[in-house]
Design an enzyme around this catalytic site. Structure first.
Site, mmCIF file in Angstrom:
data_model
loop_
_atom_site.group_PDB
_atom_site.id
_atom_site.type_symbol
_atom_site.label_atom_id
_atom_site.label_comp_id
_atom_site.label_asym_id
_atom_site.label_seq_id
_atom_site.Cartn_x
_atom_site.Cartn_y
_atom_site.Cartn_z
ATOM 1 N N CYS A 67 38.469 4.523 55.514
ATOM 2 C CA CYS A 67 37.196 4.060 54.958
ATOM 3 C C CYS A 67 36.157 3.982 56.067
ATOM 4 C CB CYS A 67 37.367 2.688 54.305
ATOM 5 S SG CYS A 67 35.897 2.131 53.412
ATOM 6 N N ASP A 68 34.930 4.272 55.689
ATOM 7 C CA ASP A 68 33.809 4.090 56.596
ATOM 8 C C ASP A 68 32.649 3.549 55.781
ATOM 9 O OD1 ASP A 68 33.068 4.827 59.540
ATOM 10 O OD2 ASP A 68 31.289 5.283 58.351
#
Length: 189
Positions: A67-68
């Site tokens: 995830c970012d």
């Protein structure tokens, strides 16, 4: 089913733990350079996938999550502040305006790849320079995309938000949880 979170973000760790999952943490080293020829959504989606793929190289048999989270205003991406001045300039730009918080996530298990973006909107109060300096003095602004933490003292900066609070914090847990449960049913794990 073994779950690996491809992130060392304490906020993502906490959200996944609160959702009731047992997992291990791995910090993938990936190039996070933004491709200016692509949209903010395309960039954050690609970064989430990149982190999951890098984690999958090490944990081949596990379910991996990458995830970012990116903060953007008028198509401009705001990352983590370099210093106090950088934090001040970011927060000053957000004052009285609505910005996007986008999390690109990827979940990989066996041959299944789920990769998407969740968007939330955050509207800041009209902030005085003093409001901003007082917040920066707390040091909470550092190591946070957009220079604030909505779950902390930074909530005082926020007038309102729409979308998932957990997404703004750093992990769209509702979507992640649904996918993990779907994978569990599909593969009987």
């Amino acid at each position: 089913m073994r779950i690996v979170l491809g992130s060392s973000s304490p906020r993502r760790l906490q959200l996944l733990k609160e959702a009731g999952f047992d997992f291990i943490v791995y910090k993938p080293e990936v190039d996070e350079t933004i491709d200016l020829s692509k949209s903010v959504k395309e960039n954050v989606k690609a970064l989430g996938l990149k982190k999951a793929l890098k984690t999958k190289e090490i944990y081949k048999d596990a379910l991996v999550i990458g995830c970012d989270t990116i903060v953007a205003l008028d198509g401009v991406i705001y990352g983590k502040p370099k210093d106090e001045n950088d934090a001040f300039l970011m927060l000053k730009k957000f004052s009285g305006k609505t910005h996007q918080v986008l999390s690109g996530y990827a979940i990989i298990y066996k041959d299944a790849i789920y990769n998407d973006v969740v968007e939330s909107l955050v509207t800041f109060n009209d902030l005085t320079d003093e409001d901003i300096y007082n917040y920066i003095k707390t040091k909470e602004c550092f190591n946070k995309a957009g220079s604030y933490a909505i779950q902390g003292i930074g909530k005082k900066l926020v007038k309102e938000y729409s979308g998932e609070l957990e997404n703004i914090i750093g992990l769209p847990i509702k979507e992640v949880k649904e996918i993990i449960l779907e994978i569990g049913e599909k593969y009987g794990v």
